[in-house]
Design an enzyme around this catalytic site. Structure first.
Site, PDB file in Angstrom:
ATOM      1  N   ALA A  65      44.113  31.341  37.101  1.00 41.40           N
ATOM      2  CA  ALA A  65      42.706  31.569  36.615  1.00 41.40           C
ATOM      3  C   ALA A  65      42.076  32.682  37.427  1.00 41.40           C
ATOM      4  O   ALA A  65      42.753  32.941  38.457  1.00 41.40           O
ATOM      5  CB  ALA A  65      42.164  30.400  36.932  1.00 41.40           C
ATOM      6  N   GLY A 109      46.448  28.444  36.196  1.00 44.33           N
ATOM      7  CA  GLY A 109      45.669  28.075  34.425  1.00 44.33           C
ATOM      8  C   GLY A 109      46.767  28.840  33.453  1.00 44.33           C
ATOM      9  O   GLY A 109      46.663  28.472  32.546  1.00 44.33           O
ATOM     10  N   GLU A 112      48.935  26.116  32.970  1.00 43.37           N
ATOM     11  CA  GLU A 112      48.197  24.950  32.082  1.00 43.37           C
ATOM     12  C   GLU A 112      48.181  25.349  30.488  1.00 43.37           C
ATOM     13  O   GLU A 112      47.880  24.731  29.737  1.00 43.37           O
ATOM     14  CB  GLU A 112      46.836  24.839  32.868  1.00 43.37           C
ATOM     15  N   GLU A 132      47.582  25.851  43.153  1.00 41.09           N
ATOM     16  CA  GLU A 132      46.308  25.741  43.745  1.00 41.09           C
ATOM     17  C   GLU A 132      45.872  25.436  44.941  1.00 41.09           C
ATOM     18  O   GLU A 132      44.925  25.479  45.543  1.00 41.09           O
ATOM     19  CB  GLU A 132      45.539  24.857  42.539  1.00 41.09           C
TER      20      GLU A 132
END
Length: 258
Positions: A65, A109, A112, A132
Site C-alpha cells: 500500500a 497490500g 493481499e 507491515e
C-alpha cells in the site's frame, strides 16, 4: 475510458488489468483501488468479459500500500474514512474468476490483492510478504485472515511477525500459489489459462466460485449441502444438456450460458 493507474488489454473474453504506477513500484493507493473497482463493476454484467487477470510489471506486482498516502493519517481519520473497506468488499465479492499473475514482489497490500483473487500464478522471481510489522502496523486488507487459510497458522504467524518474504517455490509448496510458470511469455500463458476457463459454461463457473468461497465461511455439512443444491440446480440449464451430450458423443461442447 482511460485510467491513471491501470492499463487494460482485451483478449477476446479475457480482460487483462496491468497495475501501472512504475514510479512507486506499483504501490497501491486509493486511486488504483478505486480504478480497479470501477473496472470490476463495469465488467460484472459485460457478457464480453468472462475472466479477469490482474498483473503488474516483471519486477513488481505491487510493492504494498502507498505509505506516503497513509503516513500522516491518525486512527480517527482511518476509522471515519473506513480505509480499504469498500474497495475490499467490491474486489472480494466479484462473481467472475479473478486471476493474479505475480512476477517479482507482492508485498503488504500487493500480497493481499493477490490473495483476494481466486487463483495465483507466479514466476520464479515472485516474492510474497506481509512486512507491515516493520512499519509499526499490521495488515489491513485481509492479510491476517487469508494467509493462514492458504499456508497455515505457523507460516502465517512467521511471515507477519518477522516480516520475511516467501519465494515462489515455497508459496507453491504450501498452497499460496497454484502454479509457478516460466518467466518467458508469462503473460501469454496467463491469457491461455484464462481463455481455457472462459470457454466453459459461465453458469457453472459462477456456481463453482460461489461454492468454493462458501467453504471458507461455513462448516463442512452446510457447505456440502450448499454445493449439492448448486449441483442440482445446474441440471436445469441447457449447458448441462449440451455438456453431457457432447461427452457421450465424444465431441467438444458448445456452451451457450443458458
Amino acid at each position: 475510458m482511460a485510467y491513471e493507474t491501470l492499463i487494460l488489454e482485451h483478449h477476446e473474453t479475457v480482460l487483462l488489468i496491468k497495475l501501472n504506477r512504475p514510479e512507486s513500484l506499483n504501490a497501491i493507493n486509493n486511486k488504483m483501488l478505486m480504478e480497479i473497482c470501477t473496472v470490476l463493476k463495469k465488467s460484472s454484467t459485460d457478457i464480453n468479459v468472462r475472466v479477469i487477470i490482474i498483473t503488474g510489471s516483471e519486477k513488481f506486482f505491487a510493492a504494498g500500500a502507498d505509505i506516503k498516502e497513509m503516513e500522516k493519517k491518525n486512527s480517527t481519520e482511518m476509522y471515519l474514512e473506513d480505509y480499504f473497506t469498500n474497495e475490499h468488499n467490491i474486489i472480494s465479492s466479484y462473481r467472475k474468476p479473478l486471476i493474479a499473475g505475480v512476477s517479482g514482489y507482492a508485498l503488504g497490500g500487493g500480497c493481499e490483492l493477490a490473495m483476494m483473487c481466486d487463483i495465483i500464478y507466479a514466476t520464479k522471481t515472485a516474492k510474497f510478504g506481509q512486512p507491515e510489522i516493520n512499519l509499526g502496523v499490521m495488515a489491513g486488507i485481509g492479510g491476517t485472515q487469508r494467509l493462514p487459510k492458504s499456508v497455515g497458522k505457523s507460516k502465517a504467524m512467521d511471515m507477519h511477525l518477522t516480516g520475511r518474504y516467501m519465494d515462489a517455490e515455497e508459496a507453491e509448496r504450501v498452497g499460496l500459489v497454484s502454479r509457478v510458470l516460466p518467466e518467458k511469455d508469462f503473460q501469454i500463458k496467463l491469457i491461455e489459462i484464462a481463455k481455457k476457463i472462459s470457454d466453459k459454461s459461465l453458469t457453472s463457473i459462477l456456481a463453482i466460485k460461489e461454492a468454493i468461497n462458501i467453504s471458507y465461511e461455513t462448516n463442512l455439512s452446510s457447505g456440502i449441502n450448499f454445493e449439492r443444491r448448486k449441483f442440482h440446480s445446474l441440471f436445469s440449464t441447457e449447458d448441462q444438456k449440451e455438456g453431457m451430450a457432447a461427452f457421450v458423443e465424444k465431441r467438444t461442447p458448445k456452451f451457450s450460458d443458458r
